[in-house]
Scaffold this motif. Sequence first.
Motif, PDB file in Angstrom:
ATOM      1  N   LEU A 122       0.852  -1.503  -0.167  1.00 55.13           N
ATOM      2  CA  LEU A 122       0.121   0.245   0.157  1.00 55.13           C
ATOM      3  C   LEU A 122       1.108   1.729   0.553  1.00 55.13           C
ATOM      4  CD1 LEU A 122      -2.415   1.629   0.587  1.00 55.13           C
ATOM      5  CD2 LEU A 122      -2.492   1.739   2.986  1.00 55.13           C
ATOM      6  N   LEU A 123       0.849   2.163  -0.864  1.00 52.24           N
ATOM      7  CA  LEU A 123       2.021   3.373  -1.282  1.00 52.24           C
ATOM      8  C   LEU A 123       0.908   4.203  -1.085  1.00 52.24           C
ATOM      9  CD1 LEU A 123       4.574   4.888  -1.512  1.00 52.24           C
ATOM     10  CD2 LEU A 123       3.655   4.632  -4.458  1.00 52.24           C
ATOM     11  N   PHE A 124       0.562   5.912  -0.095  1.00 50.51           N
ATOM     12  CA  PHE A 124      -0.111   6.471  -0.096  1.00 50.51           C
ATOM     13  C   PHE A 124       0.515   7.803  -0.365  1.00 50.51           C
ATOM     14  CE2 PHE A 124       0.888   5.582   3.982  1.00 50.51           C
ATOM     15  CZ  PHE A 124       1.076   6.255   4.629  1.00 50.51           C
ATOM     16  N   ASP A 125      -0.664   8.402  -0.520  1.00 48.95           N
ATOM     17  CA  ASP A 125      -0.110   9.892  -0.027  1.00 48.95           C
ATOM     18  C   ASP A 125      -0.500  10.330   0.674  1.00 48.95           C
ATOM     19  OD1 ASP A 125       0.625  10.700  -2.990  1.00 48.95           O
ATOM     20  OD2 ASP A 125      -1.036  11.344  -3.549  1.00 48.95           O
ATOM     21  N   TYR A 126      -0.010  11.289   1.916  1.00 43.00           N
ATOM     22  CA  TYR A 126      -0.436  11.869   3.070  1.00 43.00           C
ATOM     23  C   TYR A 126      -1.331  12.779   2.974  1.00 43.00           C
ATOM     24  CZ  TYR A 126       4.544  10.384   5.578  1.00 43.00           C
ATOM     25  OH  TYR A 126       5.445   9.546   5.949  1.00 43.00           O
ATOM     26  N   PRO A 127      -1.872  12.854   4.183  1.00 38.24           N
ATOM     27  CA  PRO A 127      -2.543  14.197   4.114  1.00 38.24           C
ATOM     28  C   PRO A 127      -2.197  15.442   3.801  1.00 38.24           C
ATOM     29  CG  PRO A 127      -3.018  12.837   5.921  1.00 38.24           C
ATOM     30  CD  PRO A 127      -1.903  12.298   5.695  1.00 38.24           C
ATOM     31  N   ASN A 128      -3.389  16.432   2.558  1.00 35.18           N
ATOM     32  CA  ASN A 128      -2.430  17.399   2.998  1.00 35.18           C
ATOM     33  C   ASN A 128      -1.986  17.472   1.102  1.00 35.18           C
ATOM     34  OD1 ASN A 128      -3.644  19.020   4.654  1.00 35.18           O
ATOM     35  ND2 ASN A 128      -2.233  18.642   6.476  1.00 35.18           N
ATOM     36  N   PHE A 129      -1.298  16.351   0.964  1.00 35.38           N
ATOM     37  CA  PHE A 129      -0.818  16.235  -0.054  1.00 35.38           C
ATOM     38  C   PHE A 129      -0.881  15.448  -1.111  1.00 35.38           C
ATOM     39  CE2 PHE A 129       2.589  17.534   3.553  1.00 35.38           C
ATOM     40  CZ  PHE A 129       3.074  18.515   2.662  1.00 35.38           C
ATOM     41  N   GLY A 130      -0.570  15.429  -2.491  1.00 34.91           N
ATOM     42  CA  GLY A 130      -1.477  14.550  -3.405  1.00 34.91           C
ATOM     43  C   GLY A 130      -2.824  14.516  -3.678  1.00 34.91           C
ATOM     44  N   GLU A 131      -3.133  13.486  -3.578  1.00 36.24           N
ATOM     45  CA  GLU A 131      -4.448  13.224  -4.127  1.00 36.24           C
ATOM     46  C   GLU A 131      -4.864  13.115  -3.398  1.00 36.24           C
ATOM     47  OE1 GLU A 131      -5.115  10.694  -7.779  1.00 36.24           O
ATOM     48  OE2 GLU A 131      -4.876   9.575  -6.697  1.00 36.24           O
ATOM     49  N   SER A 132      -5.141  13.377  -1.608  1.00 38.16           N
ATOM     50  CA  SER A 132      -5.109  12.855  -0.242  1.00 38.16           C
ATOM     51  C   SER A 132      -5.462  14.330  -0.592  1.00 38.16           C
ATOM     52  CB  SER A 132      -4.091  12.651   0.812  1.00 38.16           C
ATOM     53  OG  SER A 132      -3.627  11.621   0.373  1.00 38.16           O
ATOM     54  N   SER A 133      -6.912  14.268   0.758  1.00 33.48           N
ATOM     55  CA  SER A 133      -7.628  16.168   0.907  1.00 33.48           C
ATOM     56  C   SER A 133      -6.867  16.367   2.305  1.00 33.48           C
ATOM     57  CB  SER A 133      -9.262  15.147   1.220  1.00 33.48           C
ATOM     58  OG  SER A 133      -9.325  14.674   2.555  1.00 33.48           O
ATOM     59  N   GLY A 134      -6.974  17.442   2.575  1.00 32.21           N
ATOM     60  CA  GLY A 134      -6.765  18.369   3.866  1.00 32.21           C
ATOM     61  C   GLY A 134      -7.026  19.396   3.556  1.00 32.21           C
ATOM     62  N   GLU A 135      -6.907  20.072   4.897  1.00 35.27           N
ATOM     63  CA  GLU A 135      -7.286  21.520   4.792  1.00 35.27           C
ATOM     64  C   GLU A 135      -6.415  22.240   4.711  1.00 35.27           C
ATOM     65  OE1 GLU A 135      -9.439  23.095   7.902  1.00 35.27           O
ATOM     66  OE2 GLU A 135     -10.955  21.329   8.206  1.00 35.27           O
ATOM     67  N   ASN A 136      -5.009  21.943   5.264  1.00 32.97           N
ATOM     68  CA  ASN A 136      -4.222  22.575   4.948  1.00 32.97           C
ATOM     69  C   ASN A 136      -3.076  22.582   4.001  1.00 32.97           C
ATOM     70  OD1 ASN A 136      -5.003  24.859   7.581  1.00 32.97           O
ATOM     71  ND2 ASN A 136      -4.577  23.188   8.946  1.00 32.97           N
ATOM     72  N   ARG A 137      -3.569  22.304   2.496  1.00 30.02           N
ATOM     73  CA  ARG A 137      -2.729  21.972   1.173  1.00 30.02           C
ATOM     74  C   ARG A 137      -1.207  22.574   2.070  1.00 30.02           C
ATOM     75  NH1 ARG A 137      -4.820  17.926  -0.263  1.00 30.02           N
ATOM     76  NH2 ARG A 137      -3.278  18.284  -2.182  1.00 30.02           N
ATOM     77  N   GLY A 138      -0.737  21.565   1.795  1.00 27.49           N
ATOM     78  CA  GLY A 138       1.081  21.523   1.536  1.00 27.49           C
ATOM     79  C   GLY A 138       1.617  21.775   2.740  1.00 27.49           C
TER      80      GLY A 138
END
Length: 130
Positions: free
Chosen positions: A58-74
């Motif tokens: 399983l390879l994933f994007d962290y929250p706030n990065f890439g395709e994952s959601s997150g209120e504080n991008r970056g």
Amino acid sequence: MDIRCSDGCLVKGWLFLPENIQPENYFSYCNGSRFFGTKECNYQFFAERFSQAGFAVLLFDYPNFGESSGENRGEVDPWQQVQAYRDGISFLETRAEIDKQIAIWGGNYSGGHAIIIVCAWIQESGAWSQ
């Protein structure tokens, strides 16, 4: 793959499965991207090779990065990233085709996450940190 994290964030990832799945014969591993990288930051090549060797990955994007959601991008939130690993592991544990021998691999910044997780939640089968 869509993984709903315990904090409500939606983490996007890829699940690489071996061609001939025999759960008793392989480990699964969970991997977040580097410091602020995404799953496309060349880790997919490692994941493909591990899968060819019989690992489920399983390879994933962290929250706030890439395709994952997150209120504080970056925004880099190390504890949110560690929790995303834990939620990724929980996701793997629910999959019928996945053996429950789950290890964690992290390179660079995410290598520190792997160490934290294996020390805090000792049920994992192992950790690689580079």
